[in-house]
Design an enzyme around this catalytic site. Sequence first.
Site, PDB file in Angstrom:
ATOM      1  N   LYS A  33     -47.408 -11.860 -25.237  1.00  0.00           N
ATOM      2  CA  LYS A  33     -46.831 -12.080 -26.732  1.00  0.00           C
ATOM      3  C   LYS A  33     -45.466 -12.513 -26.945  1.00  0.00           C
ATOM      4  O   LYS A  33     -45.147 -13.255 -27.763  1.00  0.00           O
ATOM      5  CB  LYS A  33     -47.797 -11.323 -27.611  1.00  0.00           C
ATOM      6  CG  LYS A  33     -47.047  -9.754 -27.805  1.00  0.00           C
ATOM      7  CD  LYS A  33     -47.886  -9.057 -28.672  1.00  0.00           C
ATOM      8  CE  LYS A  33     -47.353  -7.570 -28.810  1.00  0.00           C
ATOM      9  NZ  LYS A  33     -45.965  -7.716 -29.177  1.00  0.00           N
ATOM     10  N   THR A  34     -44.595 -11.359 -26.482  1.00  0.00           N
ATOM     11  CA  THR A  34     -43.163 -11.485 -26.868  1.00  0.00           C
ATOM     12  C   THR A  34     -42.683 -12.539 -26.234  1.00  0.00           C
ATOM     13  O   THR A  34     -41.868 -13.570 -26.868  1.00  0.00           O
ATOM     14  CB  THR A  34     -42.439 -10.139 -26.385  1.00  0.00           C
ATOM     15  OG1 THR A  34     -43.193  -8.839 -26.931  1.00  0.00           O
ATOM     16  CG2 THR A  34     -41.039 -10.291 -26.575  1.00  0.00           C
ATOM     17  N   ASP A 218     -44.099 -11.224 -35.392  1.00  0.00           N
ATOM     18  CA  ASP A 218     -44.998 -10.459 -34.218  1.00  0.00           C
ATOM     19  C   ASP A 218     -45.764  -9.647 -34.610  1.00  0.00           C
ATOM     20  O   ASP A 218     -45.601  -8.811 -36.016  1.00  0.00           O
ATOM     21  CB  ASP A 218     -43.784 -10.019 -33.423  1.00  0.00           C
ATOM     22  CG  ASP A 218     -44.246  -9.336 -32.092  1.00  0.00           C
ATOM     23  OD1 ASP A 218     -45.522  -9.657 -31.916  1.00  0.00           O
ATOM     24  OD2 ASP A 218     -43.610  -8.658 -31.474  1.00  0.00           O
ATOM     25  N   GLU A 219     -46.896  -9.101 -34.113  1.00  0.00           N
ATOM     26  CA  GLU A 219     -47.664  -7.963 -34.683  1.00  0.00           C
ATOM     27  C   GLU A 219     -48.276  -8.082 -35.730  1.00  0.00           C
ATOM     28  O   GLU A 219     -48.351  -7.275 -36.659  1.00  0.00           O
ATOM     29  CB  GLU A 219     -46.956  -6.629 -34.550  1.00  0.00           C
ATOM     30  CG  GLU A 219     -46.298  -6.287 -33.037  1.00  0.00           C
ATOM     31  CD  GLU A 219     -47.193  -5.830 -31.933  1.00  0.00           C
ATOM     32  OE1 GLU A 219     -48.537  -5.846 -32.357  1.00  0.00           O
ATOM     33  OE2 GLU A 219     -46.876  -5.401 -30.969  1.00  0.00           O
ATOM     34  N   GLN A 249     -55.692  -4.346 -31.816  1.00  0.00           N
ATOM     35  CA  GLN A 249     -54.802  -3.271 -31.688  1.00  0.00           C
ATOM     36  C   GLN A 249     -54.122  -3.045 -33.032  1.00  0.00           C
ATOM     37  O   GLN A 249     -53.134  -2.530 -33.158  1.00  0.00           O
ATOM     38  CB  GLN A 249     -53.565  -3.989 -30.978  1.00  0.00           C
ATOM     39  CG  GLN A 249     -54.064  -4.029 -29.454  1.00  0.00           C
ATOM     40  CD  GLN A 249     -52.697  -4.318 -28.431  1.00  0.00           C
ATOM     41  OE1 GLN A 249     -51.879  -3.702 -28.326  1.00  0.00           O
ATOM     42  NE2 GLN A 249     -52.789  -5.520 -28.060  1.00  0.00           N
ATOM     43  N   ARG A 592     -52.461   0.509 -22.121  1.00  0.00           N
ATOM     44  CA  ARG A 592     -51.301   0.964 -21.489  1.00  0.00           C
ATOM     45  C   ARG A 592     -50.940   1.041 -20.262  1.00  0.00           C
ATOM     46  O   ARG A 592     -50.138   1.154 -19.532  1.00  0.00           O
ATOM     47  CB  ARG A 592     -50.924   2.093 -22.053  1.00  0.00           C
ATOM     48  CG  ARG A 592     -50.711   2.345 -24.019  1.00  0.00           C
ATOM     49  CD  ARG A 592     -50.034   1.045 -24.418  1.00  0.00           C
ATOM     50  NE  ARG A 592     -51.207  -0.067 -24.907  1.00  0.00           N
ATOM     51  CZ  ARG A 592     -50.608  -1.162 -24.927  1.00  0.00           C
ATOM     52  NH1 ARG A 592     -49.460  -1.596 -25.192  1.00  0.00           N
ATOM     53  NH2 ARG A 592     -51.685  -1.985 -25.540  1.00  0.00           N
TER      54      ARG A 592
END
Length: 710
Positions: A33-34, A218-219, A249, A592
């Site tokens: 995503k980044t 973002d997020e 998330q 993670r």
Amino acid sequence: MLALLESLNSQQRAAVTCSDGPTLVLAGPGSGKTRVLTSRAAYLCLTQQAPAHRIFAVTFTNKAAREMRDRLVSLTNSDIARDMWLGTFHSLCARILRREAPRIGLSSDFVIYDASDQLQVVKAALADLNIDEKRYKPDAVRAVISAAKNELIAPEHFQPKTYFEEIAGRVYPRYNAILRANNALDFDDLLAETAWLLQRDQALRERLQARFLHVLVDEFQDTNIAQYVLLKLLAGQRQNLFCVGDPDQGIYAWRGADHRNVQRLQQDFPNLRVIALQRNYRSTQVILDAAMAVIRKNPNRVHIDLVAQRKGGQKIVVRELFNEEEEAQYIVDTIAEIIRNRQAEPGEIAVMYRTNAQSRPLEEAFVRAGVPYRLVGATRFYARREIKDVIAYLRIVHNPADTVSLQRVINVPARGIGEKTFRQLELAAREHGITPLEAYQRGLVEGRAAKALGEFCQLWAQWIRLRVELNIRQLLDHILQTSGYLEFVRDGTEEGEDRWGNILEFRAVAASAGDMMLGDFLNEVALVSDVDNYDENANVPTLLTLHAAKGLEFRVVFIAGLTEGVLPHSRSLDDPEELAEERRLMYVGITRAKEQLYLLYPFRRAQWGESDVAEPSRFLLDLPPELIEGMPSQRKSQTSWTSPASGRPRTASAQFKPGDRVIHPRFGKGIVLRSFPVRDDEEVEVFFVEAGSKRLSAALSGLKKVGEDD
């Protein structure tokens, strides 16, 4: 341009090159995503659809913003990020408010109060209103005010639902008034005041909408109401809103985040384009399948099946240990074996848990074994007492109206300036609408109080004059010398030297600021977060909460304490929405891990000073048997626990069941509430008519069912 797109898969490329209009990129964990967000910004610049200074790109941490800046340099071979409005919500809102401060009744050099500063303001507001802070805890009052601001509820529109909220509603306007008197804003104000300003000021709103051709975020799943409204206002009629996030998330409802913003986005932008990133580049397929098995049970979620680039993978290890201490020892021993066998570097290993308190047995086990570790979420560098002191000194130089910072340092080191003298100075300043320093200089404080204040106020005035002549490091050095704080800290003790070492570290930060303006420096310091201090290069195992693990990845992950009441947390068990968030938290923890995942839970768990038999987390029972090594046990009337040391099962049969009427030789008659097998015994919780609730050993207590020999 070709190189920019060549490195992307088809889904990522579709997102990066999409046409104008609102877009939601559903980016599963490890799906890049980044990279997509950064590539989108670079693509807009390189195709000349928008120059850098007309892009508003917002992240949730300074660390993410730095990473995005670095990637933009790499992608474009230029420093376009320098001109871009790129940063966290709080930093970008602070930037807007610095320019527009007079519109909200502040000067542009306003200070930003952190959590401890806010608590002092709440306490002052409670005192002003004669409300007992022992009955109405300041931290709880602050939480109510914070929640209201996150939802853009102003004091005059606050509608209390409980008596406590009614008290908090009375404190709210007084709290704000004290902030304004100190030319200060809190963190929530940075968002709320910007949103309110854009809502009511059409000219400013249209000017910013015209400036920003594209808004990137973002997020997105972690946004609250204030942030969502801000994004919607900035996007304006162009609706060039590009949101990257993953509703699965969304784990920050306790901070005000509202995962329903994804639904609001779909409702408010009927032409919303949705692109899913399903290819995961982080974890093995085994780990992803386990994560999907857990999250799939959440209702009303957008379904995404993650496909791993790395097929197969090691099975997930599930282990039951006797208690938290044995669980911690198992973790340390296993980590030592992993490192010894060179399966992973120490820095590639993380131990995660639901609450900070769970770190205690883990830390003790690491210390006993002599294994170094890093604890994320310990006292932050900028939250240390000596660092807050020196920052407070700088704050009163920058903003002489800041009485919260003044109160912190006016008598540190001791100058004979007591609470009564400070209150007299503060009252004089408030009554005349001037700063405390001006109140002293005008002779509004008299008698012994004025004498005590004399030397300090002269130094204070000198520091203010010098701020235009000295850089930040030089000003800091001068204040440390002349205030007496240097000698106060370096008191000859080992603790004093540790504190001085921290101040030297801060001095290095000040030196790196160069010729930066003092206000800009304080603004940056105020906006540093825990995650920003995370050092990815430290080659030691990391201990951290599941919330702190968001956005990180490790080769090997241990998740400890997976019992009912811990994860999911006991507070969530009666609330479907909170329970769904706990499931998302488990999902975040699992994803993670890159290669190996250990899921652990104790047979007995200490709680509120007592030990009790624990129930394995329901999330463990969601795992497909073919993915795991070792099965989570389901507590029955007869429980078997295997000692890791001997491998022999120990079994206890239940004699009592809930509802049984019993009698005890000391406590009298009672009724059984619960019973748990414990090795060769049984632990029984009984409510006695005279003695209340007790936990007893069936074998040793003499407890009998009513009718047995009585």
